[in-house]
Enzyme design. Sequence first.
Site, PDB file in Angstrom:
ATOM      1  N   ARG A 102      54.501  -9.362  26.971  1.00  0.00           N
ATOM      2  CA  ARG A 102      53.055  -9.484  26.725  1.00  0.00           C
ATOM      3  C   ARG A 102      52.582 -10.915  27.011  1.00  0.00           C
ATOM      4  NH1 ARG A 102      54.046  -4.813  26.299  1.00  0.00           N
ATOM      5  NH2 ARG A 102      53.153  -3.279  24.874  1.00  0.00           N
ATOM      6  N   SER A 117      48.109  -1.955  20.290  1.00  0.00           N
ATOM      7  CA  SER A 117      48.897  -2.767  19.346  1.00  0.00           C
ATOM      8  C   SER A 117      48.136  -4.035  19.017  1.00  0.00           C
ATOM      9  CB  SER A 117      50.233  -3.173  19.966  1.00  0.00           C
ATOM     10  OG  SER A 117      51.001  -2.053  20.267  1.00  0.00           O
ATOM     11  N   GLU A 166      47.982  -9.777  19.327  1.00  0.00           N
ATOM     12  CA  GLU A 166      48.017  -9.484  20.764  1.00  0.00           C
ATOM     13  C   GLU A 166      46.644  -9.655  21.436  1.00  0.00           C
ATOM     14  OE1 GLU A 166      50.649  -5.972  22.240  1.00  0.00           O
ATOM     15  OE2 GLU A 166      48.724  -5.761  23.232  1.00  0.00           O
TER      16      GLU A 166
END
Length: 339
Positions: A166, A239, A335
């Site tokens: 990520r 998420s 995130e």
Amino acid sequence: MTLQLQSAVSLKPFNTFGVDVQAQLFAEAHNDDDVRAALAYCAANTLPLMVIGGGSNLLLTGDVKALVLRMASRGIRIVREDCLEAIVEAEAGEPWHPFVQSCLELGLCGLENLSLIPGTVGAAPMQNIGAYGVEIKDVFHSLTALDRQTGELREFSLEECAFGYRDSLFKHETGRWLILRVRFVLSRVARLHLDYGPVRQRLDALGIAHPTPRDVSQAICAIRSEKLPDPAELGNAGSFFKNPLISAELAARIKVSYPGLVGYPQPDGQVKLAAGWLIEQAGWKGYREGDAGVHRLQSLVLVNYGRATGTQLLALARRIQADIVERFDVALEMEPNLY
Ligand code: EPU
């Protein structure tokens, strides 16, 4: 056509959390000229530029005093091919999931595990989107970005993007690079990734012993639809936290009190924990505070039941972070991008 600027535009339809804040100015970029026109406008009027794709990895905590430019450029083309593989180029504004489906229709394999991820092609490299054992770095060829400081175009190879979990160069050099189009190397021969437990289980349940890339895509769509809320029905940004990497020593210590700890040993000796498991153990699964909540099926996903503000969602996220530090001594990193 020249860039169409609108003032005082609600961003509710442009972020998947469905948070209702206003953009001072809003425009859509359909091509490179629109992007350059937006940059020129901002420079001339000393106004910040905020670029968005599908708004699916974004938490807006207040009105945006900037020109919000939504990437809406479209186009998918094969730029090189042979009998084994093809390089496919897509414009930044292409919605991700339909792009994956177009590649499957062209008989090209490699993106099927990334089916049904919200967002756009241009945003995908930003955080190296990944699911079910595949990340875009595994099929990435190169991309073209505009340097917002110099106005020049620059090509980035796989190595230059510095992809991680990520993570990418673009996440660190925020505000410098504006991704215009992305190229992927896709295979004409099926090379499937079925190692992620639920994928194989789903195919077995369907009685599919020799899956095609389309079968894998359908299985993944079914898994995602069961576990992850559809932003069209319940606001969310996927998420909300990354799965944390911790030392093997800390993992062993947590395991003493929590023998069911879900963790995956990494090649460098660290352990990647399932943040959703930690949050569930801490009792947050299904928690609701006003219209901000934790999804009832997947604790890693924060949801907006209707009128939650970005500040309320952020406050809930911070309470969860503090609780996880207190209970497990583990720091959870958010995130989505915060504005
Ligand atoms: N788990 C729980 N409780 C929960 C959620 C998860 O115990 O509430 C446990 C599950 O039982 C499982 C483990 O955690 O053993 C992993 O769960 P899952 O397979 O759902 O994956 P994840 O780690 O929660 C990651 C990605 C997702 C991606 C899936 C599948 C991150 C931050 N998230 O989630 O990506 O779809 O794996 O590959 O890495 C996203 O980034 O927005 C996203 C949805």
